[in-house]
Design a protein around this motif. Sequence first.
Motif, PDB file in Angstrom:
ATOM      1  N   LEU B 103      17.704  27.311  53.413  1.00  0.00           N
ATOM      2  CA  LEU B 103      19.021  26.844  53.563  1.00  0.00           C
ATOM      3  C   LEU B 103      20.411  27.603  51.510  1.00  0.00           C
ATOM      4  CD1 LEU B 103      20.502  24.090  54.581  1.00  0.00           C
ATOM      5  CD2 LEU B 103      19.774  23.272  52.172  1.00  0.00           C
ATOM      6  N   LEU B 106      21.498  30.181  53.053  1.00  0.00           N
ATOM      7  CA  LEU B 106      22.176  30.452  54.877  1.00  0.00           C
ATOM      8  C   LEU B 106      24.325  29.829  54.353  1.00  0.00           C
ATOM      9  CD1 LEU B 106      22.304  29.747  58.099  1.00  0.00           C
ATOM     10  CD2 LEU B 106      21.751  27.230  57.445  1.00  0.00           C
ATOM     11  N   GLY B 107      23.481  29.109  52.587  1.00  0.00           N
ATOM     12  CA  GLY B 107      24.726  28.889  52.608  1.00  0.00           C
ATOM     13  C   GLY B 107      25.941  29.776  51.925  1.00  0.00           C
ATOM     14  N   ALA B 110      27.572  32.223  55.181  1.00  0.00           N
ATOM     15  CA  ALA B 110      28.106  31.469  55.411  1.00  0.00           C
ATOM     16  C   ALA B 110      28.121  31.108  57.456  1.00  0.00           C
ATOM     17  CB  ALA B 110      29.940  31.186  54.852  1.00  0.00           C
ATOM     18  N   PRO B 112      26.118  28.470  59.270  1.00  0.00           N
ATOM     19  CA  PRO B 112      25.493  28.100  60.172  1.00  0.00           C
ATOM     20  C   PRO B 112      25.633  27.362  61.204  1.00  0.00           C
ATOM     21  CG  PRO B 112      27.166  27.135  58.350  1.00  0.00           C
ATOM     22  CD  PRO B 112      27.423  28.365  58.929  1.00  0.00           C
ATOM     23  N   TRP B 113      26.457  28.129  62.096  1.00  0.00           N
ATOM     24  CA  TRP B 113      27.087  27.282  63.378  1.00  0.00           C
ATOM     25  C   TRP B 113      26.585  28.444  64.253  1.00  0.00           C
ATOM     26  CZ3 TRP B 113      29.049  22.789  62.189  1.00  0.00           C
ATOM     27  CH2 TRP B 113      29.042  22.780  61.372  1.00  0.00           C
ATOM     28  N   ARG B 114      25.246  29.243  64.102  1.00  0.00           N
ATOM     29  CA  ARG B 114      25.252  29.599  64.956  1.00  0.00           C
ATOM     30  C   ARG B 114      23.546  28.729  65.489  1.00  0.00           C
ATOM     31  NH1 ARG B 114      23.791  35.626  61.881  1.00  0.00           N
ATOM     32  NH2 ARG B 114      26.199  36.173  62.493  1.00  0.00           N
ATOM     33  N   LEU B 115      23.657  28.541  66.818  1.00  0.00           N
ATOM     34  CA  LEU B 115      22.918  27.578  67.723  1.00  0.00           C
ATOM     35  C   LEU B 115      21.675  27.829  67.723  1.00  0.00           C
ATOM     36  CD1 LEU B 115      26.135  25.276  69.350  1.00  0.00           C
ATOM     37  CD2 LEU B 115      24.613  24.154  67.520  1.00  0.00           C
ATOM     38  N   PHE B 116      21.412  29.424  68.212  1.00  0.00           N
ATOM     39  CA  PHE B 116      20.059  30.051  69.185  1.00  0.00           C
ATOM     40  C   PHE B 116      18.925  30.299  68.230  1.00  0.00           C
ATOM     41  CE2 PHE B 116      23.236  29.164  72.500  1.00  0.00           C
ATOM     42  CZ  PHE B 116      22.411  27.394  73.460  1.00  0.00           C
ATOM     43  N   ARG B 117      20.101  31.844  67.919  1.00  0.00           N
ATOM     44  CA  ARG B 117      18.918  32.739  67.331  1.00  0.00           C
ATOM     45  C   ARG B 117      18.102  31.837  65.877  1.00  0.00           C
ATOM     46  NH1 ARG B 117      20.386  38.243  64.417  1.00  0.00           N
ATOM     47  NH2 ARG B 117      21.089  36.847  63.230  1.00  0.00           N
ATOM     48  N   PRO B 118      16.653  31.985  65.911  1.00  0.00           N
ATOM     49  CA  PRO B 118      15.811  31.205  65.606  1.00  0.00           C
ATOM     50  C   PRO B 118      16.050  31.697  63.544  1.00  0.00           C
ATOM     51  CG  PRO B 118      14.767  32.615  66.872  1.00  0.00           C
ATOM     52  CD  PRO B 118      16.016  32.282  67.590  1.00  0.00           C
ATOM     53  N   VAL B 119      16.125  31.257  63.151  1.00  0.00           N
ATOM     54  CA  VAL B 119      16.633  30.881  61.453  1.00  0.00           C
ATOM     55  C   VAL B 119      15.575  31.483  60.774  1.00  0.00           C
ATOM     56  CG1 VAL B 119      16.249  28.554  60.518  1.00  0.00           C
ATOM     57  CG2 VAL B 119      17.689  30.149  59.624  1.00  0.00           C
TER      58      VAL B 119
END
Lengths: 327, 249
Positions: B103, B106-107, B110, B112-119
């Motif tokens: 997390l 990710l911050g 910057a 965070p708005w990727r909706l699909f690729r597994p983080v």
Amino acid sequence: MSREGYVNAALIAGLIGVPLWAHVAGEPFTITLATRAVIFALAAVGLNLALGLGGLVSLGHAVFFGIGGYAMGILAFHAQTYTPMFPDWLNIEGTKSMPVIWLVAVVSSALAALVIGLLSLRTSGVYFIMITLAFGQMFYYFAISWRAYGGEDGMSIYLRNSFPGLNTLDPIQFYGLCFVLLCAALWLTARIARAPFGLLLNAARQVPHRVETVGLDGQRAKLVAFVISGAITGLAGALFADLNRFVSPTMFSWHMSGEIMIFVILGGVARLFGPVAGAVLFVAMEHVLGDLWDHWHILLGLLLLGVVLFARGGVIGLLAGKARTHD
Amino acid sequence: MTDPVLEVRGLTKRFGALVVSDAIDLSLNPGEIHALIGPNGAGKTTLIAQVCGMLAPDAGRIRLKGQDVTALPARARARRGLARTFQISALAMEDTVLQNAMLGALGAAATPWRLFRPVLQDAALRATAEAALSRVGLLDKAAVRTAELSHGERRQLEVAVALTLKPAAFVMDEPMAGLGAEGGQKMTALLDQLRHEAPILLVEHDMDAVFALADRISVLVYGRVIASGPPDAIRADAAVREAYLGDAA
């Protein structure tokens, strides 16, 4: 495969097997019941994204269900009466095409979710519940007073809408359509849960102040989740109206919001297949117990009480054990 | 002389008639640990909240790397390199240790708005997160649910999340809180190294740690900085002894 994986696979197998059996055995009513369960499940998959992942206890998801329903109702009504919509300023014809209706349902419920979310997300906890409930009631009373589209009586659509290449009046074909959409929504939410956005949303639910201190916007994540959630429930609304070939203000009522939430809680909050298990169980109880006893809701209430007190993971939790943090 | 990384000038905050921050001046220079001490109710937490942007001051300015950030929300300050840790661990307990560190990464990235690729398959984010975990000695616990960590390990994870931001300055609110002797020593050793990555504004009650670590100490009493200077000077300061340190020093 994990235990939850097996439970999910069994549910999918049941949702494929039972209607196919009913089709072969000539039991169209069973297919209709399954369709009802699948559509409810889709509505609840939408809510589960906001409630389970985002922690947004929305008691107003009937708004999106109803908008989806009325999107179908209004478009089909103008198509079957050959009357234009908005005759004074925009001459648009109605349509009987499901893809177009779905698109309208999804876009309009997403827009409604954006507005409602922008206002409601300024609050949290019990105030959030109350403000979403209030929006639901506003839409409900608006639909009742909307004479042009049946007012309190709602309106009937004589013929089920069409989908290219399919005979939607054949129960198994319409069921297949709904089932594929449910699978698509499940796939979408599973992807979202694992994506960066899912990580952010998950953290924003648990520790909002942490999210801010790593430079991320938790509130906006919740808003986006609420919009996607509303859009999915809106699509379910359009299908539900098509299943019944009827729309009425009850689709907007807070009972409906409550039922969608019951599907989620019964099946297991934040579990991918929780809404599916919950909706299937609900429809099964409604059918079996409802035949035996008019007051079957009392038993549903007891079951819900049991789940909340003793089995927080719902049906999925009971069958598959505690949620695993996925990798 | 180098410019301070973090600078607070004339910071004032009132709650009604109560002045909780009274014209506070404070600076944090590169490479140093600046400890902020004071009795309970002195206004340390309120000061931290203003520095980090959780609370708006009534007057005064806050500068980060020379830029005025007084009007910016916590989120924007974090993006500009201010990393805070919490007195009470603010971690997603249901998630794994790695997910908590991710997390932060990710911050920092910057995205965070990727909706699909597994983080968790994002190699760059994962490298940042794992480097931070390894730094605090938690890499072998990466797959453990955070709720199953010991208190001390949670304190370490707090620091790891801050580290993932690759910050310009740390603001740490009682990182030693609730740690035993051994845990306290481990944390002290960790902070001792961290100051070379970014200076630390350290609020702490553990006086052993404070005097072992701090390059400078400021003493806050009733919302005012009554003394500021190197540890030896603070230890010798009569007003500080009377107001706060008492017989303990």
